[in-house]
Write a protein that holds these residues in place. Structure first.
Motif, PDB file in Angstrom:
ATOM      1  N   MET A  58       0.854  -1.179   0.000  1.00 52.81           N
ATOM      2  CA  MET A  58       0.000   0.000   0.000  1.00 52.81           C
ATOM      3  C   MET A  58       0.893   1.233   0.000  1.00 52.81           C
ATOM      4  SD  MET A  58      -1.291   0.153   3.992  1.00 52.81           S
ATOM      5  CE  MET A  58      -2.283   1.599   3.686  1.00 52.81           C
ATOM      6  N   PRO A  59       0.349   2.391  -0.291  1.00 50.72           N
ATOM      7  CA  PRO A  59       1.184   3.591  -0.200  1.00 50.72           C
ATOM      8  C   PRO A  59       1.738   3.740   1.212  1.00 50.72           C
ATOM      9  CG  PRO A  59      -0.928   4.066  -1.272  1.00 50.72           C
ATOM     10  CD  PRO A  59      -1.024   2.676  -0.729  1.00 50.72           C
ATOM     11  N   VAL A  60       2.923   4.355   1.322  1.00 54.33           N
ATOM     12  CA  VAL A  60       3.482   4.614   2.643  1.00 54.33           C
ATOM     13  C   VAL A  60       2.526   5.524   3.407  1.00 54.33           C
ATOM     14  CG1 VAL A  60       5.858   4.328   1.879  1.00 54.33           C
ATOM     15  CG2 VAL A  60       4.816   6.601   1.792  1.00 54.33           C
ATOM     16  N   SER A  61       2.713   5.601   4.714  1.00 53.30           N
ATOM     17  CA  SER A  61       1.822   6.388   5.557  1.00 53.30           C
ATOM     18  C   SER A  61       1.772   7.845   5.093  1.00 53.30           C
ATOM     19  CB  SER A  61       2.284   6.323   7.012  1.00 53.30           C
ATOM     20  OG  SER A  61       3.487   7.048   7.170  1.00 53.30           O
ATOM     21  N   LYS A  62       0.686   8.517   5.422  1.00 54.93           N
ATOM     22  CA  LYS A  62       0.530   9.922   5.048  1.00 54.93           C
ATOM     23  C   LYS A  62       1.671  10.764   5.619  1.00 54.93           C
ATOM     24  CE  LYS A  62      -2.666  13.831   5.342  1.00 54.93           C
ATOM     25  NZ  LYS A  62      -3.973  14.320   5.864  1.00 54.93           N
ATOM     26  N   ASP A  63       2.054  10.469   6.852  1.00 48.54           N
ATOM     27  CA  ASP A  63       3.121  11.215   7.501  1.00 48.54           C
ATOM     28  C   ASP A  63       4.450  11.031   6.759  1.00 48.54           C
ATOM     29  OD1 ASP A  63       4.409  12.672   9.764  1.00 48.54           O
ATOM     30  OD2 ASP A  63       5.314  10.724  10.159  1.00 48.54           O
ATOM     31  N   PRO A  92      -3.374  -1.018  -2.214  1.00 49.34           N
ATOM     32  CA  PRO A  92      -4.111   0.066  -1.550  1.00 49.34           C
ATOM     33  C   PRO A  92      -5.469  -0.353  -1.006  1.00 49.34           C
ATOM     34  CG  PRO A  92      -3.138   0.839  -3.603  1.00 49.34           C
ATOM     35  CD  PRO A  92      -2.937  -0.650  -3.578  1.00 49.34           C
ATOM     36  N   GLU A  93      -6.118  -1.319  -1.665  1.00 49.83           N
ATOM     37  CA  GLU A  93      -7.464  -1.719  -1.249  1.00 49.83           C
ATOM     38  C   GLU A  93      -7.467  -2.725  -0.101  1.00 49.83           C
ATOM     39  OE1 GLU A  93      -6.353  -4.506  -4.713  1.00 49.83           O
ATOM     40  OE2 GLU A  93      -6.044  -2.407  -4.142  1.00 49.83           O
ATOM     41  N   ALA A 148       4.690 -10.175  -7.218  1.00 46.80           N
ATOM     42  CA  ALA A 148       4.172  -9.403  -6.089  1.00 46.80           C
ATOM     43  C   ALA A 148       3.879  -7.959  -6.494  1.00 46.80           C
ATOM     44  CB  ALA A 148       5.166  -9.416  -4.938  1.00 46.80           C
ATOM     45  N   TYR A 149       2.842  -7.404  -5.901  1.00 52.08           N
ATOM     46  CA  TYR A 149       2.464  -6.011  -6.131  1.00 52.08           C
ATOM     47  C   TYR A 149       3.225  -5.104  -5.175  1.00 52.08           C
ATOM     48  CZ  TYR A 149      -0.428  -1.788  -6.445  1.00 52.08           C
ATOM     49  OH  TYR A 149      -0.867  -0.505  -6.616  1.00 52.08           O
TER      50      TYR A 149
END
Length: 417
Positions: free
Chosen positions: A1-6, A237-238, A315-316
């Motif tokens: 998934m995308p890295v954390s927002k921070d 991401p999902e 792998a994704y």
């Protein structure tokens, strides 16, 4: 998934400057995120009388990272001489190290025994006869066979090369006891990147049941159970993240029930790697070429020698482009290796990428650099650590051709036959 927002915000603010200074490609790890995940894991199992995480060194074998783990309070799960040596180089000793190997050589046992020893987690009953000096504490890795299923990644336990079979368990511990072993552990590893917390809860339940059975048969107590690694991260991401809070609560309840029945509980050990560091790393690379044939290919200055999971497993890994958003085109993101599976992303909707754009491949904080290789004479990239204070530290330089050619510099040695 995308890295954390921070982490994403800190990358957006600083990545151009980091690239300008160090050049690409490189793996960049986030100390802040790693520490927060480690503390969350400890908090989740605060309901157990004694809990310890043994960080799986194979996930990210770098001394700076291991020192960070040590500071959090973790031990180290090792499966090779190199991992043992690296753990001891940063000061780990004795029961701070769990050595879980398979097809173990005599030399490996000798190294495991040296420098204060470690916890030996034996993969087979026959290894008791090969340990140079049987220690006071012995653990066995358990393969339950048809009594338990592995997950879709790790496969069917009946086909796995690991562990002691169910019908060998009693004999294994009986033999260990006869050799003078006084303290006992029980380990299993049945999952890889598991996102369903109930699976891990059932693994803990199974081991506690086996402890009850073996204890009754042999009149022994167990120091610990180790439910292995395999805690997953949501690469896509999902996907929903592993519910570590519920996992901790439900396993803690199992331990309370065991204590009510037996008057004590064994310690609980985990050996996570990916879960601790995986989401907190990015492979940063630069777009250097664009090819339009039957598909659009975006070529970058890294290749699968720096991250083999997409090529090896399909792998994704999430891909983002610095300072660009949207899904303007569908492309394959590829490296320069002379292999057609040298692809970081296949038919991925991404913003329009031009030469010079900085690309981040996410979730490379585990099994990225560690699984690197040198096919085609490719060298592995540098590793950087983004410190909590905002500074960036080089924690491994990139390989050079001199490194690759070093093993070709040797004294002549010819055998006449």
């Amino acid at each position: 998934m995308p890295v954390s927002k921070d982490y994403s915000e800190r990358l957006a603010q600083n990545l151009e400057k980091i690239v300008e200074h160090y050049g690409t490609p490189f793996h960049l790890y986030d100390e802040k995120g790693i520490r927060e995940t480690g503390q969350q894991l400890i908090k989740a199992f605060s309901g157990v009388d004694f809990f310890r995480e043994y960080f799986a060194v194979k996930a990210l074998p770098n001394p700076t990272i291991l020192k960070l783990m040590q500071d959090i309070g973790f031990g180290f799960d090792c499966s090779s001489i190199a991992e043992l040596v690296m753990s001891r180089q940063i000061g780990a000793r004795g029961e701070e190290i769990m050595f879980t190997s398979n097809n173990t050589s005599g030399n490996e046992f000798n190294v495991a025994e040296a420098d204060g020893g470690c916890i030996l987690n034996l993969d087979d009953i026959s290894l008791l006869d090969k340990v140079p000096e049987v220690p006071e504490l012995i653990c066995f890795r358990y393969n339950p066979g048809e009594r338990r299923t592995g997950n879709s990644i790790i496969g069917n336990p009946l086909e796995a090369k690991y562990g002691v079979a169910h019908d060998q368990l009693i004999d294994a511990y009986r033999k260990a006891k006869s050799l003078g072993v006084k303290r006992f552990g029980l380990h299993t590893m049945l999952a890889s990147n598991e996102l369903n917390h109930a699976y891990m809860v059932e693994t803990a339940r199974m081991l506690l049941d086996r402890v009850d059975w073996i204890s009754n048969e042999l009149d022994i107590k167990f120091d610990f159970i180790n439910i292995g690694g395999g805690l997953g991260i949501p690469y896509r991401p999902e996907e929903k993240p592993l519910d570590i809070v519920s996992m901790g609560k439900e396993i803690s309840e199992l331990f309370k029930v065991f204590k009510n029945s037996h008057g004590y509980t064994p310690k609980l050990y985990l050996e996570s790697g990916r879960y601790i560091t995986g989401p907190h790393g990015v492979l940063v690379t630069t777009a250097i070429n664009r090819k339009e044939i039957y598909r659009t290919y975006v070529g970058v200055d890294s290749c699968m020698s720096a991250l083999m999971r997409p090529g090896m497993y399909g792998a994704y890994h999430h891909v983002s482009v610095l300072n660009k958003d949207g899904e303007d085109e569908v492309v394959d993101v590829v490296g320069s290796l002379c292999e057609n599976n040298d692809k970081f992303a296949i038919q991925r909707p991404l913003p329009k990428i031009e030469d010079g754009d900085i690309i981040c491949i996410h979730d490379t904080g585990a099994h990225g650099q560690a699984m690197g290789f040198n096919y085609n004479g490719k060298v592995r990239p540098k590793e950087l650590l983004l410190r909590e204070d905002g500074t960036v530290q080089l924690i491994r330089r990139e390989e050079t051709l001199d490194d690759l050619f070093a093993t070709l510099d040797f004294d002549a040695d010819n055998l006449s036959l």
